[in-house]
Scaffold this motif. Structure first.
Motif, PDB file in Angstrom:
ATOM      1  N   UNK A   1      -2.789  17.800 -62.602  1.00  0.00           N
ATOM      2  CA  UNK A   1      -3.485  16.538 -62.509  1.00  0.00           C
ATOM      3  C   UNK A   1      -2.686  15.529 -61.727  1.00  0.00           C
ATOM      4  N   UNK A   2      -1.388  15.559 -61.947  1.00  0.00           N
ATOM      5  CA  UNK A   2      -0.542  14.592 -61.262  1.00  0.00           C
ATOM      6  C   UNK A   2      -0.735  14.696 -59.757  1.00  0.00           C
ATOM      7  N   UNK A   3      -0.824  15.951 -59.306  1.00  0.00           N
ATOM      8  CA  UNK A   3      -1.022  16.196 -57.893  1.00  0.00           C
ATOM      9  C   UNK A   3      -2.200  15.405 -57.374  1.00  0.00           C
ATOM     10  N   UNK A   4      -3.278  15.477 -58.144  1.00  0.00           N
ATOM     11  CA  UNK A   4      -4.515  14.887 -57.640  1.00  0.00           C
ATOM     12  C   UNK A   4      -4.561  13.397 -57.845  1.00  0.00           C
ATOM     13  N   UNK A   5      -4.129  12.975 -59.057  1.00  0.00           N
ATOM     14  CA  UNK A   5      -4.233  11.547 -59.294  1.00  0.00           C
ATOM     15  C   UNK A   5      -3.214  10.809 -58.443  1.00  0.00           C
ATOM     16  N   UNK A   6      -2.092  11.479 -58.172  1.00  0.00           N
ATOM     17  CA  UNK A   6      -1.067  10.864 -57.358  1.00  0.00           C
ATOM     18  C   UNK A   6      -1.588  10.580 -55.953  1.00  0.00           C
ATOM     19  N   UNK A   7      -2.511  11.424 -55.580  1.00  0.00           N
ATOM     20  CA  UNK A   7      -2.998  11.299 -54.215  1.00  0.00           C
ATOM     21  C   UNK A   7      -4.061  10.233 -54.089  1.00  0.00           C
ATOM     22  N   UNK A   8      -4.428   9.652 -55.192  1.00  0.00           N
ATOM     23  CA  UNK A   8      -5.480   8.616 -55.101  1.00  0.00           C
ATOM     24  C   UNK A   8      -4.982   7.422 -54.350  1.00  0.00           C
TER      25      UNK A   8
ATOM     26  N   UNK B   1      -4.383   9.591 -65.968  1.00  0.00           N
ATOM     27  CA  UNK B   1      -3.340   9.425 -64.952  1.00  0.00           C
ATOM     28  C   UNK B   1      -3.841   8.600 -63.775  1.00  0.00           C
ATOM     29  N   UNK B   2      -5.100   8.805 -63.435  1.00  0.00           N
ATOM     30  CA  UNK B   2      -5.640   8.139 -62.257  1.00  0.00           C
ATOM     31  C   UNK B   2      -5.704   6.636 -62.424  1.00  0.00           C
ATOM     32  N   UNK B   3      -5.926   6.186 -63.646  1.00  0.00           N
ATOM     33  CA  UNK B   3      -5.982   4.741 -63.873  1.00  0.00           C
ATOM     34  C   UNK B   3      -4.652   4.095 -63.487  1.00  0.00           C
ATOM     35  N   UNK B   4      -3.537   4.785 -63.813  1.00  0.00           N
ATOM     36  CA  UNK B   4      -2.214   4.285 -63.388  1.00  0.00           C
ATOM     37  C   UNK B   4      -2.116   4.263 -61.870  1.00  0.00           C
TER      38      UNK B   4
ATOM     39  N   UNK C   1     -16.348  13.708 -65.583  1.00  0.00           N
ATOM     40  CA  UNK C   1     -15.838  12.453 -66.140  1.00  0.00           C
ATOM     41  C   UNK C   1     -15.835  11.413 -65.039  1.00  0.00           C
ATOM     42  N   UNK C   2     -16.275  10.227 -65.357  1.00  0.00           N
ATOM     43  CA  UNK C   2     -16.357   9.185 -64.340  1.00  0.00           C
ATOM     44  C   UNK C   2     -15.576   7.951 -64.765  1.00  0.00           C
ATOM     45  N   UNK C   3     -14.897   7.346 -63.820  1.00  0.00           N
ATOM     46  CA  UNK C   3     -14.133   6.137 -64.103  1.00  0.00           C
ATOM     47  C   UNK C   3     -14.470   5.091 -63.044  1.00  0.00           C
ATOM     48  N   UNK C   4     -14.872   3.918 -63.464  1.00  0.00           N
ATOM     49  CA  UNK C   4     -15.271   2.877 -62.507  1.00  0.00           C
ATOM     50  C   UNK C   4     -14.464   1.596 -62.725  1.00  0.00           C
TER      51      UNK C   4
ATOM     52  N   UNK D   1     -10.032  17.214 -67.098  1.00  0.00           N
ATOM     53  CA  UNK D   1     -10.741  16.013 -66.647  1.00  0.00           C
ATOM     54  C   UNK D   1     -10.228  14.755 -67.347  1.00  0.00           C
ATOM     55  N   UNK D   2      -9.982  14.853 -68.664  1.00  0.00           N
ATOM     56  CA  UNK D   2      -9.587  13.625 -69.360  1.00  0.00           C
ATOM     57  C   UNK D   2      -8.139  13.262 -69.034  1.00  0.00           C
TER      58      UNK D   2
END
Lengths: 241, 110
Positions: free
Chosen positions: B103-110, A199-202, A3-6, A193-194
């Motif tokens: 996931x939180x672990x990883x995304x948190x680390x971004x 979460x990563x967008x936040x 999954x890719x997010x840009x 992945x989804x």
């Protein structure tokens, strides 16, 4: 599955300052209040290529993990990389080219890669049309690639013995069936992945916010002011120990 | 900067970081620091020597090696992926919690 997010963004600061802020972003909570989860930062290599004049830097960050210990106990060390359940290691590589006006960075997790691998790439550059503008800006494009190989890794590593990943999860989980087996590894991978992507967008907006705070500080006090602040914070911390 | 992962290297790391940031902002960014052997090289050597032991002790040297292997594997796997086995049917609450925390672990680390 991948999954890719840009995302694209622009900082209202000159390119050299933005690259400096990148190196400073985990400096101290006094400089960046969004960096309290960063436990340590170490440079493992740094050199200037004599031909291109590019600065290549490799760093390792240790970041606090929110993974509950109970979850970690369920996972075999082949997944966790044998690391502590409290933190995860992030490998960061960056290349700065001052002559051409770009900085390229990559961050990836070093442990838990069997569960989820997150690779974040960023390209900072001087906008081509704004070279002579009175208020220089810097463009950044961020791409995050999520990839889960839950199940696959275990088979890869341990060979033919445990036929499925579920064999390594305690049997009482999911009433004896093993959730990985029931769901199908690919389904779980897609879900991981989804969820990670959402979460990563936040998180990306927080990381941008952190960069902006450092950039403002640099605008106000310059690098020496930032270093002084860091030094004072360190001395205060030492006094309270 | 924040701490070193090895407490015993903090002092050396601090000296190197300060040197690096000064060199970077005052020289490299102004186009006068293109030489590989700069005034921070000596400090880096000392710091690096201290850090090597810590990296080994914590198994990070192995993780680095694996990261390099993964890159190779990924490239290969991407080209020859097989069709998947069984479809995803039910996502159980417990599993979701687990996934989210992972996931939180990883995304948190971004």
């Amino acid at each position: 599955m991948v999954l890719t997010h840009t995302t694209k963004d622009t900082y209202t600061h000159p390119f050299p300052t933005v690259t400096l802020a990148y190196f400073l972003r985990y400096c101290s909570p006094q400089l960046n209040p969004f960096a309290t989860h960063v436990l340590s930062t170490d440079t493992i290599s740094s050199h200037v290529d004599p031909d291109t004049g590019r600065l290549h830097t490799t760093r390792i960050h240790l970041k606090k993990s929110k993974m509950p210990p109970a979850v970690m106990k369920l996972l075999p060390t082949s997944l966790t990389g044998g690391a502590s359940d409290k933190a995860s290691y992030i490998l960061e590589t960056s290349v700065v080219d001052m002559r051409e006006g770009w900085m390229s960075t990559e961050s990836r997790n070093l442990n838990f890669v069997g569960v989820l691998s997150v690779v974040e790439k960023q390209l900072y550059k001087v906008p081509a049309e704004q070279n002579t503008a009175p208020n220089p800006t810097t463009d950044v494009e961020t791409t995050v690639v999520f990839r889960s190989r839950l199940g696959e890794r275990i088979r890869d590593r341990l060979g033919p013995q445990p036929q499925t990943a579920a064999a390594l999860v305690p049997a009482q989980q999911e009433g004896g069936g093993g959730w990985l087996a029931r769901l199908g590894a690919r389904g779980v991978q897609r879900s991981i992945e989804s969820l990670a992507s959402t979460k990563t967008i936040d998180q990306l907006s927080k990381s941008r916010e952190g960069m902006r705070i450092i950039l403002e500080r640099l605008r106000q006090t310059g690098i020496m002011g930032a270093l002084e602040l860091r030094k004072m914070a360190r001395e205060r911390a030492a006094e309270t120990v | 900067m924040s701490q070193s992962l090895a407490k015993e290297c903090n002092e050396l790391k601090e000296r190197y970081d300060t040197c690096f940031l000064k060199w970077y902002s005052e020289k490299y960014l102004r186009g006068v620091g293109a030489a590989n052997d700069n005034e921070c090289s000596g400090l880096f050597k000392e710091y690096s020597k201290c850090l090597q032991g810590a990296l080994k002790e914590r198994g990070i040297d192995k993780l680095l090696e694996e990261a390099r292997e993964d890159n190779r594997e990924n490239d290969a796997a991407y080209m020859t992926r097989k069709k998947c086995e069984s479809p995803s049917i039910m996502l159980h609450r417990g599993l979701l919690t687990f996934l989210e925390s992972t996931i939180y672990t990883h995304s948190h680390s971004r």
